[in-house]
Motif scaffolding. Structure first.
Motif, PDB file in Angstrom:
ATOM      1  N   ALA A   1       0.879  -1.174   0.000  1.00 39.76           N
ATOM      2  CA  ALA A   1       0.000   0.000   0.000  1.00 39.76           C
ATOM      3  C   ALA A   1       0.914   1.220   0.000  1.00 39.76           C
ATOM      4  O   ALA A   1       1.795   1.338   0.861  1.00 39.76           O
ATOM      5  N   VAL A   2       0.727   2.090  -0.967  1.00 38.62           N
ATOM      6  CA  VAL A   2       1.657   3.202  -1.188  1.00 38.62           C
ATOM      7  C   VAL A   2       0.900   4.521  -1.206  1.00 38.62           C
ATOM      8  O   VAL A   2      -0.201   4.613  -1.765  1.00 38.62           O
ATOM      9  N   SER A   3       1.504   5.550  -0.606  1.00 34.88           N
ATOM     10  CA  SER A   3       0.909   6.883  -0.610  1.00 34.88           C
ATOM     11  C   SER A   3       1.992   7.916  -0.897  1.00 34.88           C
ATOM     12  O   SER A   3       2.970   8.027  -0.141  1.00 34.88           O
ATOM     13  N   TYR A   4       1.845   8.627  -2.017  1.00 31.92           N
ATOM     14  CA  TYR A   4       2.809   9.656  -2.430  1.00 31.92           C
ATOM     15  C   TYR A   4       2.222  11.050  -2.233  1.00 31.92           C
ATOM     16  O   TYR A   4       1.039  11.284  -2.501  1.00 31.92           O
ATOM     17  N   TRP A   5       3.066  11.987  -1.784  1.00 32.62           N
ATOM     18  CA  TRP A   5       2.697  13.402  -1.741  1.00 32.62           C
ATOM     19  C   TRP A   5       3.541  14.127  -2.776  1.00 32.62           C
ATOM     20  O   TRP A   5       4.762  13.903  -2.865  1.00 32.62           O
ATOM     21  N   PHE A   6       2.907  14.987  -3.568  1.00 37.11           N
ATOM     22  CA  PHE A   6       3.624  15.652  -4.641  1.00 37.11           C
ATOM     23  C   PHE A   6       3.036  17.023  -4.914  1.00 37.11           C
ATOM     24  O   PHE A   6       1.861  17.308  -4.607  1.00 37.11           O
ATOM     25  N   ASP A   7       3.853  17.890  -5.494  1.00 39.42           N
ATOM     26  CA  ASP A   7       3.422  19.226  -5.909  1.00 39.42           C
ATOM     27  C   ASP A   7       3.313  19.257  -7.423  1.00 39.42           C
ATOM     28  O   ASP A   7       4.232  18.825  -8.126  1.00 39.42           O
ATOM     29  N   VAL A   8       2.164  19.749  -7.910  1.00 36.96           N
ATOM     30  CA  VAL A   8       2.020  19.998  -9.342  1.00 36.96           C
ATOM     31  C   VAL A   8       2.565  21.401  -9.611  1.00 36.96           C
ATOM     32  O   VAL A   8       2.086  22.378  -9.040  1.00 36.96           O
ATOM     33  N   LEU A   9       3.593  21.481 -10.449  1.00 35.95           N
ATOM     34  CA  LEU A   9       4.238  22.759 -10.746  1.00 35.95           C
ATOM     35  C   LEU A   9       3.565  23.467 -11.917  1.00 35.95           C
ATOM     36  O   LEU A   9       3.463  24.691 -11.946  1.00 35.95           O
ATOM     37  N   LYS A  10       3.108  22.664 -12.883  1.00 36.52           N
ATOM     38  CA  LYS A  10       2.381  23.170 -14.049  1.00 36.52           C
ATOM     39  C   LYS A  10       1.212  22.234 -14.304  1.00 36.52           C
ATOM     40  O   LYS A  10       1.352  21.023 -14.132  1.00 36.52           O
ATOM     41  N   PRO A  11       0.060  22.759 -14.703  1.00 35.71           N
ATOM     42  CA  PRO A  11      -1.096  21.888 -14.974  1.00 35.71           C
ATOM     43  C   PRO A  11      -0.732  20.805 -15.997  1.00 35.71           C
ATOM     44  O   PRO A  11      -0.007  21.050 -16.960  1.00 35.71           O
ATOM     45  N   THR A  12      -1.219  19.592 -15.749  1.00 40.21           N
ATOM     46  CA  THR A  12      -0.964  18.471 -16.656  1.00 40.21           C
ATOM     47  C   THR A  12      -2.110  17.479 -16.548  1.00 40.21           C
ATOM     48  O   THR A  12      -2.907  17.539 -15.600  1.00 40.21           O
TER      49      THR A  12
END
Length: 687
Positions: A41-52
């Motif tokens: 079971a995996v959980s990632y936190w990330f920032d979107v820098l540009k819409p995609t």
């Protein structure tokens, strides 16, 4: 529409780090040794820098369920290499979570069995991709803070990156939770699972140094890990940057793919370096130990952004390992190793046209020429400036990826040394600069003598004998004396015997071993002197001497075999397997031949490591001791994860298949093999 989607994805993958910055991950994984699977079971936190509209995570041959973006179900697909997350991703912080199942084909290796109570599981990410067992990033430029909880049977120990935060028993399972505090590239994520014990020391700066071993190897702990703390303390002082990872672990694992691997905060290394005091003399872990530890700064703290700049990892680790060994073994050792690598590089440059700054450069180029480039630079700008530049380079780019101009930028701040010429000569040219290297090597007195020895290579022995005699009897470094013994190899025995006696009288292990190795034909007049090599504190010397004496003096074979019948040698049984083959080849030697054959065949089975198995199989095939069990063990070799051993299995199976009787034997054992073994043998039968 399908083709348009694939095009968009391809563009997105190539530029993902410009659109998305993954920050941290929390994973819980359960390892099942029986079916060799991973559930997680995996959980990632990330920032979107540009819409995609698409984000990918590398994930080889995995099945996914419960895929959610910010606690809401999301559309996704998988192409066998990645999980593709499809949504209108807006700028800001997000969380993605999912469950997965995998049966890794590489990067996570399962050894032994529950039945034999010798299970060991370990990972190798570099060059094999962690994404085979944990959804992550094959791109080294995506650095993440990992937090990993590993669930395994309570009878096993778990080693992973970072600090062990908790260990909770639940029925027959234990939950091990490890936390990293700083980001790292995914290829440095690791696991080692098995029955380990450990001893812990503490560095001068207070870092815990955990050193693991299998219970059976407790008596080998000290020689295996000799100098470990000294190396660690040296690096912190020499580099000038505090060790960045909070804890440092080392563990030997069976049938490892390489000598060692510098996973962040947790190095794995081959069990061939688990040695006793005698084994330490020929197979010390010191260099590998120093090399992998240096990588914690050069490769892990700062990581080369692409393979073109790989020397920033391997060249630095090789050079700093050599600096550390100079602290232990002295300046003569340091210069002799530089001389040795210079000779290799000069020879290789005749055919190797790929320079350091090229992704396709050889290991020799990345490691040894990269190290030489740093030595040249260090000597040119001086110790103070070099240390300052390295320290600033590491601090400025900590936990980031780097390239060669990043390093050069720091050199320029402390020196006006011409980096343009340096770059052309040492990094962009495939030619090895012998003139400059010789000038630097000549700073060492032992190397000055070595150059004199080499200049006399083509001279008659009568012209150089006095000089050789004087040099062997001097206190010059042993590598010079080795060079003299090597020059004597083709000389008539009567002309060189006095020098060989002097070489033996040095009592130096390496010099005596060179005598053993260069004298395949031993006159009766020299037998007694040569026999003293059997008592040297060196399994390697004993192996050479035992074979040569057995081969040269048939009438003394019983004496030699009786003397060596209890010898084992290194952990790969080098002396035992040699003894078995010699005993079986000695007429009238009083042995139970059937029992010895069974022992040798047993060493070729999967109960032993690949090096032992290959050695035993070679001897069985050479002496034509072949039955169905030998053939089965040979076919098993073809499925092994170590490519050298699997190639050995394939090559020798092909040779045997040319014989009609052997082909019939292989066809007979085919139904009794497992699925992967049948697949490999069928392929070979059809060739």
């Amino acid at each position: 529409m399908k083709y348009l989607f694939l095009l968009i994805c391809t563009v997105t993958f190539a530029q993902q780090t410009q659109f998305v910055d993954f920050k941290s991950v929390r994973g819980q994984i359960t390892i099942n040794p029986e079916d060799k699977s991973v559930r997680g079971a995996v959980s990632y936190w990330f920032d979107v820098l540009k819409p995609t509209d698409t984000i990918k995570i590398d994930a080889q041959n995995m099945a996914f369920t419960e895929v959610e973006l910010n606690q809401k179900q999301i559309q996704f697909t998988s192409n066998g290499k990645q999980i593709l997350l499809i949504s209108s991703f807006k700028k800001g912080t997000n969380n993605i979570s999912f469950n997965y199942v995998a049966k890794p084909k590489q990067a996570l290796y399962f050894l032994g069995s529950e039945e034999n109570d010798n299970v060991q599981i370990w990972t190798q990410g570099q060059g094999k991709n962690t994404s085979n067992w944990f959804p992550s990033f094959d791109d080294v430029n995506e650095k993440v803070i990992f937090s990993l909880e590993v669930v395994v049977d309570s009878k096993y120990q778990v080693i992973s990156n970072g600090i062990l935060k908790s260990k909770v028993n639940n029925n027959s399972m234990t939950y091990w939770r490890f936390n990293m505090q700083k980001p790292m590239s995914s290829y440095l994520l690791m696991l080692a699972i098995g029955k380990f014990e450990k001893q812990t020391q503490q560095s001068n700066s207070g870092i815990p140094l955990e050193m693991y071993y299998e219970p059976k190897d407790k008596s080998k702990f000290e020689p295996t890990y000799r100098y470990s703390k000294q190396l660690f303390d040296f690096f912190e002082k020499e580099i000038g940057v505090k060790y960045p990872w909070g804890i440092y672990k080392q563990a030997p694992v069976r049938e490892f793919l390489y000598a060692g691997m510098e996973n962040t905060s947790a190095t794995l290394f081959s069990t061939r370096y688990v040695v006793d005091d005698t084994g330490f003399e020929d197979r010390s872990y010191t260099n590998v130990n120093a090399h992998e530890l240096a990588h914690q700064w050069f490769g892990n703290l700062v990581t080369a952004e692409s393979s073109k700049h790989h020397w920033l990892q391997e060249g630095f680790a090789t050079y700093y390992a050599l600096l550390a060994e100079k602290e232990i073994y002295g300046e003569d050792y340091f210069y002799s190793k530089l001389y040795e690598s210079a000779q290799q590089l000069k020879f290789a440059s005749r055919t190797d046209t790929i320079p350091v700054l090229n992704a396709k450069a050889s290991s020799l180029t990345f490691y040894q020429k990269g190290a030489w480039a740093l030595f040249v630079l260090h000597e040119a700008i001086g110790d103070k400036a070099f240390k300052k530049a390295v320290k600033c380079y590491l601090k400025k780019h900590s936990f980031q990826t780097v390239n060669t101009p990043d390093f050069f930028a720091e050199i320029k701040k402390v020196s006006d040394y011409d980096l343009h010429i340096f770059n052309k000569v040492w990094l962009e040219s495939s030619v090895f600069n012998t003139i400059e290297s010789n000038v630097l090597l000549n700073k060492n007195k032992s190397i000055q003598v070595l150059f004199q020895v080499e200049k006399l290579r083509n001279n008659p022995l009568s012209e150089k004998e006095v000089f050789f005699r004087k040099t062997i009897q001097s206190d010059v470094y042993f590598s010079v004396k080795e060079a003299i013994v090597n020059q004597l190899k083709l000389e008539k025995f009567d002309d060189k015997v006095a020098l060989l006696n002097l070489a033996l009288e040095t009592k130096n292990r390496q010099v005596r071993q060179t005598v053993a190795a260069t004298l395949n034909e031993i006159p009766e007049s020299f037998r007694v002197q040569y026999e003293t090599l059997l008592d040297d504190k060196s399994y390697q010397t004993q192996e050479i001497a035992l074979y040569n004496l057995w081969n040269n003096f048939p009438e003394q074979r019983t004496q030699y075999l009786n003397k060596s019948k209890e010898w084992i040698g290194f952990s790969d049984y080098n002396l035992r397997t040699l003894w078995l083959s010699l005993a079986l080849s000695t007429p009238n030697y009083p042995i139970n031949k059937e029992q010895l054959v069974d022992e040798l065949i047993n060493y070729s089975s999967s109960d032993y490591e690949a090096t032992i198995r290959q050695d035993a199989l070679e001897k069985l095939l050479n002496f034509n001791i072949i039955n169905d069990e030998v053939l089965k063990n040979l076919v098993k070799a073809t499925t092994h994860h170590m490519w050298q051993f699997s190639k050995f299995g394939r090559d020798n199976t092909r040779k045997l298949l040319k014989n009609a009787t052997m082909r019939a034997s292989f066809e007979r054992i085919l139904p009794n093999l497992n699925e992967s073994e049948q697949f490999q043998l069928n392929r070979l039968l059809k060739e």
